[in-house]
Scaffold this motif. Structure first.
Motif, mmCIF file in Angstrom:
data_model
loop_
_atom_site.group_PDB
_atom_site.id
_atom_site.type_symbol
_atom_site.label_atom_id
_atom_site.label_comp_id
_atom_site.label_asym_id
_atom_site.label_seq_id
_atom_site.Cartn_x
_atom_site.Cartn_y
_atom_site.Cartn_z
ATOM 1 N N GLY A 135 7.367 0.839 -5.607
ATOM 2 C CA GLY A 135 8.010 0.414 -6.841
ATOM 3 C C GLY A 135 8.604 1.577 -7.599
ATOM 4 O O GLY A 135 8.491 2.734 -7.193
ATOM 5 N N ASN A 140 2.276 -4.003 -6.049
ATOM 6 C CA ASN A 140 2.784 -4.518 -4.774
ATOM 7 C C ASN A 140 1.725 -4.442 -3.683
ATOM 8 O O ASN A 140 1.597 -5.349 -2.854
ATOM 9 C CB ASN A 140 4.028 -3.729 -4.343
ATOM 10 C CG ASN A 140 5.227 -3.981 -5.228
ATOM 11 O OD1 ASN A 140 5.251 -4.930 -6.016
ATOM 12 N ND2 ASN A 140 6.234 -3.129 -5.133
ATOM 13 N N ALA A 175 1.927 1.816 -0.170
ATOM 14 C CA ALA A 175 3.177 1.392 -0.798
ATOM 15 C C ALA A 175 4.208 2.498 -0.645
ATOM 16 O O ALA A 175 4.056 3.592 -1.200
ATOM 17 C CB ALA A 175 2.951 1.073 -2.277
ATOM 18 N N HIS A 234 3.893 -0.145 -10.401
ATOM 19 C CA HIS A 234 4.584 -1.158 -9.616
ATOM 20 C C HIS A 234 4.190 -1.070 -8.141
ATOM 21 O O HIS A 234 4.016 -2.097 -7.477
ATOM 22 C CB HIS A 234 6.099 -1.004 -9.755
ATOM 23 C CG HIS A 234 6.588 -1.086 -11.168
ATOM 24 N ND1 HIS A 234 6.931 0.032 -11.895
ATOM 25 C CD2 HIS A 234 6.754 -2.138 -12.002
ATOM 26 C CE1 HIS A 234 7.311 -0.332 -13.103
ATOM 27 N NE2 HIS A 234 7.204 -1.638 -13.199
ATOM 28 N N SER A 235 4.031 0.146 -7.636
ATOM 29 C CA SER A 235 3.615 0.325 -6.242
ATOM 30 C C SER A 235 2.212 -0.227 -6.029
ATOM 31 O O SER A 235 1.944 -0.908 -5.032
ATOM 32 C CB SER A 235 3.660 1.814 -5.860
ATOM 33 O OG SER A 235 4.985 2.289 -5.826
ATOM 34 N N GLU A 282 -0.804 -7.132 -4.238
ATOM 35 C CA GLU A 282 -0.247 -8.439 -3.882
ATOM 36 C C GLU A 282 -0.359 -8.689 -2.377
ATOM 37 O O GLU A 282 -0.615 -9.811 -1.944
ATOM 38 C CB GLU A 282 1.207 -8.521 -4.337
ATOM 39 C CG GLU A 282 1.783 -9.912 -4.285
ATOM 40 C CD GLU A 282 3.082 -10.037 -5.066
ATOM 41 O OE1 GLU A 282 3.739 -11.078 -4.912
ATOM 42 O OE2 GLU A 282 3.431 -9.109 -5.805
ATOM 43 N N CYS A 283 -0.185 -7.622 -1.591
ATOM 44 C CA CYS A 283 -0.345 -7.746 -0.138
ATOM 45 C C CYS A 283 -1.771 -8.132 0.238
ATOM 46 O O CYS A 283 -2.000 -8.822 1.227
ATOM 47 C CB CYS A 283 0.007 -6.424 0.544
ATOM 48 S SG CYS A 283 1.770 -6.129 0.723
#
Length: 234
Positions: free
Chosen positions: A79, A88, A54, A84-85, A91-92
């Motif tokens: 993020g 993310n 990220a 947040h990073s 999510e990938c």
């Protein structure tokens, strides 16, 4: 079918305590950058399928630091905070990995991670329903202080551990715990704290003490010494 292993490396931080004009993960260390050593330690493990890194959208150093085995590197948006990073990055992975697959989240600024630590984490937790993290029992005397640096009390260190990374959890459980903690405004400093907030009890796995995090300038010299002892100079 056995679950696969994946890795997420949050690398959107700027490392203000280092006092440098570039993020600490891009500082030179033993012939490479810090993050190159970190990624190498994960890429060299045969059970890790791919690594999601990220990275901030404003990061201009990242393309120059891609390792040779870049086919197994996936970039995700960084993020505002670590949580947040990581979210993310997870999510990938949702479209690539199974819900019960393992994800190892590792700090970009921990370049001295040993293969033995990854093996121990995988072997200890392979049948665990939740997961856990590398950590070290605290051996020093611990003091609690006020804002002025005056000692308020000596803290009983029995049962206290210092959290490290990688922290390894099931993909879907970790993603859900992080998203819900973020939505609730909970301060999440690592993945284990998100899992704890969600009601789970992560398992502690003792790691090597040389798995240090680069935080201050003097840490680079210590990390270089550790990498030389491990035979991992660039």
């Amino acid at each position: 079918m056995s679950p696969n292993y994946w890795a997420v490396v949050p690398a959107a931080g700027v490392g203000k305590r280092m006092g440098t004009n570039i993020p600490k993960q891009y500082l030179p260390l033993a012939g490479k950058t810090v993050i190159e050593h970190t990624l190498d330690s994960l890429l060299q493990h045969p059970r890790i399928q791919a690594i999601v890194v990220a990275v901030s959208s404003e990061d201009r150093w990242w393309p120059e630091c891609l390792p040779q085995d870049k086919e197994r590197i996936i970039r995700a948006p960084g993020g505002a905070e670590r949580c947040h990073s990581v979210s993310n990055g997870l999510e990938c992975l949702l479209s690539l990995a199974a819900p019960e697959d393992w994800v190892l989240v590792h700090d970009a600024a921990r370049p001295c991670l040993r293969r033995e630590d990854i093996d121990r984490l995988m072997e200890t937790l392979h049948g665990h329903p939740i997961g856990g993290l590398l950590a070290l029992p605290i051996s020093d005397t611990v003091k609690r202080a006020n804002a002025e640096g005056v000692v308020l009390e000596t803290v009983n260190r029995e049962g206290l551990w210092r959290a490290m990374t990688p922290q390894m959890f099931r993909l879907e459980k970790l993603y859900r715990a992080l998203r819900e903690a973020i939505a609730a405004g909970v301060q999440v400093t690592d993945e284990a704290s998100a899992m704890e907030w969600a009601g789970f009890s992560p398992h502690l796995v003792e790691g090597y003490p040389d798995n240090i995090k680069i935080t201050h300038p003097q840490d680079l010299m210590q990390a270089e010494d550790f990498l030389k002892r491990q035979g991992r100079e660039g």
